[in-house]
Design an enzyme around this catalytic site. Structure first.
Site, mmCIF file in Angstrom:
data_model
loop_
_atom_site.group_PDB
_atom_site.id
_atom_site.type_symbol
_atom_site.label_atom_id
_atom_site.label_comp_id
_atom_site.label_asym_id
_atom_site.label_seq_id
_atom_site.Cartn_x
_atom_site.Cartn_y
_atom_site.Cartn_z
ATOM 1 C CB SER A 1 -0.859 -0.006 1.275
ATOM 2 O OG SER A 1 -1.461 1.254 1.487
ATOM 3 C CE1 TYR B 1 -4.649 -2.275 4.633
ATOM 4 C CE2 TYR B 1 -3.872 -0.005 4.506
ATOM 5 C CZ TYR B 1 -4.251 -1.183 3.883
ATOM 6 O OH TYR B 1 -4.228 -1.271 2.513
HETATM 7 N N1 LIG Z 1 -8.614 -0.032 -2.018
HETATM 8 C C1 LIG Z 1 -7.540 0.712 -1.733
HETATM 9 O O1 LIG Z 1 -7.596 1.948 -1.680
HETATM 10 C C2 LIG Z 1 -6.224 0.064 -1.464
HETATM 11 C C3 LIG Z 1 -5.099 0.888 -1.298
HETATM 12 C C4 LIG Z 1 -3.873 0.317 -1.037
HETATM 13 C C5 LIG Z 1 -3.756 -1.056 -0.957
HETATM 14 N N2 LIG Z 1 -4.860 -1.833 -1.119
HETATM 15 C C6 LIG Z 1 -4.675 -3.272 -1.004
HETATM 16 O O2 LIG Z 1 -5.238 -3.943 -2.109
HETATM 17 C C7 LIG Z 1 -5.683 -5.236 -1.705
HETATM 18 C C8 LIG Z 1 -7.101 -5.480 -2.176
HETATM 19 O O3 LIG Z 1 -7.923 -4.440 -1.681
HETATM 20 P P1 LIG Z 1 -9.360 -4.130 -2.279
HETATM 21 O O4 LIG Z 1 -9.508 -2.668 -2.299
HETATM 22 O O5 LIG Z 1 -9.594 -4.893 -3.526
HETATM 23 O O6 LIG Z 1 -10.283 -4.708 -1.095
HETATM 24 P P2 LIG Z 1 -11.597 -5.608 -1.122
HETATM 25 O O7 LIG Z 1 -12.120 -5.588 0.283
HETATM 26 O O8 LIG Z 1 -12.483 -5.221 -2.230
HETATM 27 O O9 LIG Z 1 -10.993 -7.055 -1.426
HETATM 28 C C9 LIG Z 1 -10.287 -7.770 -0.445
HETATM 29 C C10 LIG Z 1 -10.655 -9.225 -0.590
HETATM 30 O O10 LIG Z 1 -9.926 -9.971 0.383
HETATM 31 C C11 LIG Z 1 -10.807 -10.965 0.885
HETATM 32 N N3 LIG Z 1 -10.377 -11.451 2.191
HETATM 33 C C12 LIG Z 1 -10.429 -10.801 3.380
HETATM 34 N N4 LIG Z 1 -10.022 -11.621 4.364
HETATM 35 C C13 LIG Z 1 -9.677 -12.796 3.779
HETATM 36 C C14 LIG Z 1 -9.206 -14.027 4.286
HETATM 37 N N5 LIG Z 1 -8.985 -14.231 5.608
HETATM 38 N N6 LIG Z 1 -8.971 -15.039 3.412
HETATM 39 C C15 LIG Z 1 -9.202 -14.864 2.086
HETATM 40 N N7 LIG Z 1 -9.675 -13.717 1.560
HETATM 41 C C16 LIG Z 1 -9.915 -12.696 2.406
HETATM 42 C C17 LIG Z 1 -12.155 -10.260 0.952
HETATM 43 O O11 LIG Z 1 -13.223 -11.211 1.060
HETATM 44 C C18 LIG Z 1 -12.158 -9.477 -0.331
HETATM 45 O O12 LIG Z 1 -12.727 -10.200 -1.403
HETATM 46 C C19 LIG Z 1 -5.471 -5.305 -0.193
HETATM 47 O O13 LIG Z 1 -4.245 -5.941 0.084
HETATM 48 C C20 LIG Z 1 -5.382 -3.846 0.197
HETATM 49 O O14 LIG Z 1 -4.636 -3.652 1.380
HETATM 50 C C21 LIG Z 1 -6.094 -1.316 -1.368
#
Ligand SMILES: NC(=O)c1ccc[n+]([C@@H]2O[C@H](COP(=O)([O-])OP(=O)(O)OC[C@H]3O[C@@H](n4cnc5c(N)ncnc54)[C@H](O)[C@@H]3O)[C@@H](O)[C@H]2O)c1
Length: 252
Positions: free
Chosen positions: A140, A153
Protein backbone atom coordinates in the site's frame (compact mmCIF):
# COMPACT_ATOMS: atom_id res chain seq x y z
CA UNK A 1 -0.62 -12.96 -24.39
CA UNK A 2 1.99 -11.98 -21.85
CA UNK A 3 1.14 -14.78 -19.38
CA UNK A 4 0.26 -17.55 -21.79
CA UNK A 5 -0.44 -20.85 -19.97
CA UNK A 6 1.03 -19.59 -16.70
CA UNK A 7 -0.73 -20.87 -13.59
CA UNK A 8 -1.65 -18.18 -11.07
CA UNK A 9 -3.16 -18.06 -7.60
CA UNK A 10 -4.71 -14.71 -6.67
CA UNK A 11 -5.96 -14.30 -3.10
CA UNK A 12 -8.75 -11.91 -2.16
CA UNK A 13 -10.04 -12.10 -5.72
CA UNK A 14 -13.78 -12.43 -5.22
CA UNK A 15 -14.03 -8.69 -5.75
CA UNK A 16 -12.10 -5.43 -5.93
CA UNK A 17 -8.47 -5.25 -6.99
CA UNK A 18 -7.94 -9.01 -6.68
CA UNK A 19 -10.77 -9.76 -9.09
CA UNK A 20 -9.39 -7.28 -11.58
CA UNK A 21 -5.95 -8.92 -11.32
CA UNK A 22 -7.52 -12.34 -11.95
CA UNK A 23 -9.42 -10.92 -14.93
CA UNK A 24 -6.37 -9.26 -16.49
CA UNK A 25 -4.21 -12.36 -15.88
CA UNK A 26 -6.83 -14.50 -17.62
CA UNK A 27 -6.98 -12.04 -20.54
CA UNK A 28 -3.22 -12.43 -20.86
CA UNK A 29 -3.55 -16.21 -21.15
CA UNK A 30 -3.03 -17.35 -17.54
CA UNK A 31 -5.08 -20.03 -15.83
CA UNK A 32 -6.17 -18.57 -12.53
CA UNK A 33 -7.32 -19.91 -9.19
CA UNK A 34 -9.34 -17.25 -7.42
CA UNK A 35 -9.04 -17.69 -3.65
CA UNK A 36 -11.23 -15.84 -1.20
CA UNK A 37 -13.03 -16.33 2.10
CA UNK A 38 -16.37 -15.09 0.70
CA UNK A 39 -18.67 -17.23 -1.44
CA UNK A 40 -19.09 -14.38 -3.94
CA UNK A 41 -15.93 -15.83 -5.46
CA UNK A 42 -18.08 -18.53 -7.06
CA UNK A 43 -19.92 -15.93 -9.16
CA UNK A 44 -16.74 -13.98 -9.85
CA UNK A 45 -15.04 -17.08 -11.25
CA UNK A 46 -18.18 -17.97 -13.19
CA UNK A 47 -18.17 -14.51 -14.80
CA UNK A 48 -14.61 -15.07 -16.04
CA UNK A 49 -15.44 -18.61 -17.12
CA UNK A 50 -18.37 -17.24 -19.15
CA UNK A 51 -15.88 -15.03 -21.00
CA UNK A 52 -14.02 -18.19 -22.05
CA UNK A 53 -11.25 -18.12 -19.45
CA UNK A 54 -9.85 -21.17 -17.66
CA UNK A 55 -10.33 -20.24 -13.99
CA UNK A 56 -11.55 -21.80 -10.76
CA UNK A 57 -12.62 -20.57 -7.35
CA UNK A 58 -11.35 -22.14 -4.13
CA UNK A 59 -12.79 -20.95 -0.85
CA UNK A 60 -9.80 -20.07 1.32
CA UNK A 61 -9.05 -18.38 4.61
CA UNK A 62 -5.55 -17.07 3.95
CA UNK A 63 -4.90 -16.74 7.68
CA UNK A 64 -5.28 -20.51 8.16
CA UNK A 65 -2.41 -22.81 7.24
CA UNK A 66 -4.77 -25.78 6.66
CA UNK A 67 -6.85 -23.70 4.29
CA UNK A 68 -3.78 -22.40 2.44
CA UNK A 69 -2.40 -25.93 2.02
CA UNK A 70 -5.76 -27.08 0.66
CA UNK A 71 -5.70 -24.20 -1.85
CA UNK A 72 -2.25 -25.17 -3.10
CA UNK A 73 -3.21 -28.87 -3.28
CA UNK A 74 -6.33 -27.94 -5.30
CA UNK A 75 -4.23 -25.82 -7.68
CA UNK A 76 -1.70 -28.62 -8.18
CA UNK A 77 -4.43 -31.17 -8.79
CA UNK A 78 -6.18 -28.96 -11.34
CA UNK A 79 -3.26 -27.29 -13.10
CA UNK A 80 -0.09 -29.18 -12.04
CA UNK A 81 2.07 -26.24 -10.91
CA UNK A 82 2.11 -22.64 -9.68
CA UNK A 83 3.97 -19.98 -11.68
CA UNK A 84 2.51 -16.82 -10.15
CA UNK A 85 1.28 -16.11 -6.62
CA UNK A 86 -0.48 -12.85 -5.80
CA UNK A 87 -0.88 -12.33 -2.05
CA UNK A 88 -3.61 -9.72 -2.29
CA UNK A 89 -6.17 -10.48 0.46
CA UNK A 90 -6.25 -8.01 3.34
CA UNK A 91 -8.48 -6.32 5.88
CA UNK A 92 -8.50 -2.71 6.99
CA UNK A 93 -9.91 -1.87 10.43
CA UNK A 94 -9.22 1.75 11.38
CA UNK A 95 -8.07 3.00 14.76
CA UNK A 96 -5.09 4.39 16.64
CA UNK A 97 -3.26 1.99 18.96
CA UNK A 98 -5.62 3.23 21.71
CA UNK A 99 -8.66 2.37 19.61
CA UNK A 100 -7.88 -1.08 18.18
CA UNK A 101 -8.24 -4.16 20.35
CA UNK A 102 -5.60 -6.86 20.64
CA UNK A 103 -7.94 -9.11 18.60
CA UNK A 104 -8.09 -6.57 15.76
CA UNK A 105 -4.33 -6.18 15.82
CA UNK A 106 -3.74 -9.94 15.70
CA UNK A 107 -6.38 -10.50 13.02
CA UNK A 108 -4.94 -7.74 10.85
CA UNK A 109 -1.48 -9.27 11.02
CA UNK A 110 -2.85 -12.79 10.44
CA UNK A 111 -4.83 -11.85 7.32
CA UNK A 112 -2.47 -9.25 5.90
CA UNK A 113 1.02 -10.52 6.78
CA UNK A 114 1.04 -14.08 8.13
CA UNK A 115 -1.01 -15.14 5.09
CA UNK A 116 1.81 -14.02 2.80
CA UNK A 117 4.27 -16.10 4.82
CA UNK A 118 1.96 -19.16 4.80
CA UNK A 119 1.18 -19.06 1.09
CA UNK A 120 4.70 -18.23 -0.02
CA UNK A 121 6.04 -21.02 2.20
CA UNK A 122 3.67 -23.46 0.49
CA UNK A 123 4.40 -22.27 -3.05
CA UNK A 124 8.15 -21.48 -3.09
CA UNK A 125 9.29 -25.16 -2.94
CA UNK A 126 7.07 -25.88 -5.97
CA UNK A 127 8.56 -22.94 -7.86
CA UNK A 128 12.07 -24.05 -6.90
CA UNK A 129 11.33 -27.51 -8.29
CA UNK A 130 9.86 -26.08 -11.51
CA UNK A 131 12.69 -23.64 -12.19
CA UNK A 132 11.22 -20.35 -10.97
CA UNK A 133 8.18 -18.13 -10.58
CA UNK A 134 6.98 -14.74 -9.44
CA UNK A 135 5.34 -13.63 -6.22
CA UNK A 136 3.51 -10.33 -5.90
CA UNK A 137 2.58 -9.12 -2.43
CA UNK A 138 -0.02 -6.39 -2.14
CA UNK A 139 1.36 -3.54 -0.11
CA UNK A 140 0.00 0.00 0.00
CA UNK A 141 1.05 3.62 -0.08
CA UNK A 142 0.97 2.92 3.66
CA UNK A 143 4.01 0.66 3.18
CA UNK A 144 5.89 3.96 2.79
CA UNK A 145 3.88 6.65 4.56
CA UNK A 146 1.77 6.48 7.71
CA UNK A 147 -1.72 7.81 8.23
CA UNK A 148 -3.58 8.84 11.38
CA UNK A 149 -5.89 6.32 13.07
CA UNK A 150 -4.86 3.34 10.93
CA UNK A 151 -2.30 1.72 13.23
CA UNK A 152 -2.69 -2.01 12.60
CA UNK A 153 -3.14 -1.65 8.86
CA UNK A 154 -0.22 0.75 8.37
CA UNK A 155 2.08 -1.46 10.46
CA UNK A 156 1.01 -4.55 8.50
CA UNK A 157 1.64 -2.88 5.15
CA UNK A 158 5.07 -1.71 6.28
CA UNK A 159 5.88 -5.29 7.23
CA UNK A 160 4.78 -6.54 3.80
CA UNK A 161 7.27 -4.31 2.00
CA UNK A 162 10.16 -5.64 4.08
CA UNK A 163 8.96 -9.25 3.83
CA UNK A 164 8.96 -8.75 0.06
CA UNK A 165 12.54 -7.50 0.04
CA UNK A 166 13.64 -10.26 2.40
CA UNK A 167 12.08 -13.06 0.34
CA UNK A 168 13.54 -11.58 -2.85
CA UNK A 169 17.04 -12.00 -1.40
CA UNK A 170 16.51 -15.61 -0.35
CA UNK A 171 15.02 -16.85 -3.60
CA UNK A 172 16.69 -14.82 -6.36
CA UNK A 173 19.08 -17.74 -6.92
CA UNK A 174 16.04 -19.95 -7.65
CA UNK A 175 14.75 -17.61 -10.38
CA UNK A 176 11.87 -16.58 -8.11
CA UNK A 177 11.15 -12.86 -8.20
CA UNK A 178 9.28 -11.28 -5.28
CA UNK A 179 7.79 -7.81 -5.59
CA UNK A 180 5.22 -5.66 -3.92
CA UNK A 181 2.60 -3.32 -5.42
CA UNK A 182 1.83 -0.25 -3.35
CA UNK A 183 -1.46 1.34 -4.43
CA UNK A 184 -2.82 4.73 -3.52
CA UNK A 185 -6.56 5.23 -2.99
CA UNK A 186 -8.54 2.72 -5.05
CA UNK A 187 -12.29 3.23 -4.82
CA UNK A 188 -13.42 -0.21 -3.56
CA UNK A 189 -15.59 -1.21 -0.61
CA UNK A 190 -12.32 -1.88 1.25
CA UNK A 191 -12.23 1.78 2.26
CA UNK A 192 -15.79 2.08 3.62
CA UNK A 193 -14.85 2.08 7.31
CA UNK A 194 -11.87 4.28 6.57
CA UNK A 195 -14.12 6.80 4.76
CA UNK A 196 -16.35 7.00 7.84
CA UNK A 197 -13.40 8.53 9.72
CA UNK A 198 -13.42 11.45 7.28
CA UNK A 199 -17.17 12.07 7.10
CA UNK A 200 -18.02 9.56 4.38
CA UNK A 201 -16.94 8.62 0.89
CA UNK A 202 -18.21 11.82 -0.76
CA UNK A 203 -16.14 13.95 1.62
CA UNK A 204 -13.07 11.85 0.88
CA UNK A 205 -13.59 12.21 -2.85
CA UNK A 206 -13.76 16.01 -2.38
CA UNK A 207 -10.29 15.82 -0.82
CA UNK A 208 -8.93 13.64 -3.57
CA UNK A 209 -6.87 16.39 -5.22
CA UNK A 210 -4.98 16.72 -1.96
CA UNK A 211 -4.59 12.96 -1.66
CA UNK A 212 -3.69 12.23 -5.28
CA UNK A 213 -1.93 14.84 -7.40
CA UNK A 214 -3.44 13.21 -10.51
CA UNK A 215 -6.83 14.44 -9.23
CA UNK A 216 -8.71 11.14 -9.16
CA UNK A 217 -8.73 7.77 -7.47
CA UNK A 218 -6.78 4.84 -8.91
CA UNK A 219 -8.81 2.33 -10.94
CA UNK A 220 -8.55 -1.35 -9.98
CA UNK A 221 -7.44 -2.14 -13.54
CA UNK A 222 -4.48 0.22 -13.12
CA UNK A 223 -3.28 -1.92 -10.21
CA UNK A 224 -4.04 -5.09 -12.19
CA UNK A 225 -1.99 -3.86 -15.16
CA UNK A 226 0.96 -3.34 -12.82
CA UNK A 227 0.48 -6.90 -11.59
CA UNK A 228 0.55 -8.19 -15.19
CA UNK A 229 3.85 -6.35 -15.70
CA UNK A 230 5.41 -7.77 -12.52
CA UNK A 231 4.13 -11.27 -13.29
CA UNK A 232 5.40 -11.22 -16.87
CA UNK A 233 8.89 -11.58 -18.33
CA UNK A 234 8.84 -7.83 -19.09
CA UNK A 235 9.94 -7.29 -15.49
CA UNK A 236 12.59 -10.04 -15.55
CA UNK A 237 15.25 -7.93 -13.78
CA UNK A 238 12.90 -6.57 -11.12
CA UNK A 239 12.86 -8.23 -7.71
CA UNK A 240 12.63 -6.96 -4.14
CA UNK A 241 10.95 -3.73 -5.14
CA UNK A 242 7.83 -1.86 -4.13
CA UNK A 243 6.07 -0.62 -7.25
CA UNK A 244 4.20 2.49 -6.15
CA UNK A 245 0.97 3.02 -8.12
CA UNK A 246 -0.49 5.96 -6.25
CA UNK A 247 -1.17 8.91 -8.54
CA UNK A 248 1.65 10.79 -6.81
CA UNK A 249 0.35 10.37 -3.23
CA UNK A 250 3.73 9.49 -1.73
CA UNK A 251 5.61 12.06 -3.86
CA UNK A 252 4.65 14.83 -1.43
N1 LIG B 1 -8.61 -0.03 -2.02
C1 LIG B 1 -7.54 0.71 -1.73
O1 LIG B 1 -7.60 1.95 -1.68
C2 LIG B 1 -6.22 0.06 -1.46
C3 LIG B 1 -5.10 0.89 -1.30
C4 LIG B 1 -3.87 0.32 -1.04
C5 LIG B 1 -3.76 -1.06 -0.96
N2 LIG B 1 -4.86 -1.83 -1.12
C6 LIG B 1 -4.68 -3.27 -1.00
O2 LIG B 1 -5.24 -3.94 -2.11
C7 LIG B 1 -5.68 -5.24 -1.71
C8 LIG B 1 -7.10 -5.48 -2.18
O3 LIG B 1 -7.92 -4.44 -1.68
P1 LIG B 1 -9.36 -4.13 -2.28
O4 LIG B 1 -9.51 -2.67 -2.30
O5 LIG B 1 -9.59 -4.89 -3.53
O6 LIG B 1 -10.28 -4.71 -1.10
P2 LIG B 1 -11.60 -5.61 -1.12
O7 LIG B 1 -12.12 -5.59 0.28
O8 LIG B 1 -12.48 -5.22 -2.23
O9 LIG B 1 -10.99 -7.05 -1.43
C9 LIG B 1 -10.29 -7.77 -0.44
C10 LIG B 1 -10.65 -9.22 -0.59
O10 LIG B 1 -9.93 -9.97 0.38
C11 LIG B 1 -10.81 -10.96 0.89
N3 LIG B 1 -10.38 -11.45 2.19
C12 LIG B 1 -10.43 -10.80 3.38
N4 LIG B 1 -10.02 -11.62 4.36
C13 LIG B 1 -9.68 -12.80 3.78
C14 LIG B 1 -9.21 -14.03 4.29
N5 LIG B 1 -8.98 -14.23 5.61
N6 LIG B 1 -8.97 -15.04 3.41
C15 LIG B 1 -9.20 -14.86 2.09
N7 LIG B 1 -9.68 -13.72 1.56
C16 LIG B 1 -9.92 -12.70 2.41
C17 LIG B 1 -12.15 -10.26 0.95
O11 LIG B 1 -13.22 -11.21 1.06
C18 LIG B 1 -12.16 -9.48 -0.33
O12 LIG B 1 -12.73 -10.20 -1.40
C19 LIG B 1 -5.47 -5.31 -0.19
O13 LIG B 1 -4.25 -5.94 0.08
C20 LIG B 1 -5.38 -3.85 0.20
O14 LIG B 1 -4.64 -3.65 1.38
C21 LIG B 1 -6.09 -1.32 -1.37
Amino acid sequence: MRLNNRIAIVTGSARGIGFEIARRFAEEGAKVVLADIIEAGVESAQALHDLGHDVAFFRTDVASNDSVESLVAFTLERYGRVDILVNNAAINIPGSILEVSEEIWDKTFAVNVKSQFLLSRAVVPLMQKDGGGTIINMGSGNSYVAEPRLSAYVASKGAILMLTKQMALDFAKDNIRVNCICPGWVDTSFNDAHCDLYGGRDEVLKMIDDIHPIGRTIKPVEIANSAVFLASDESSAITGTGLIVDGGLTAR
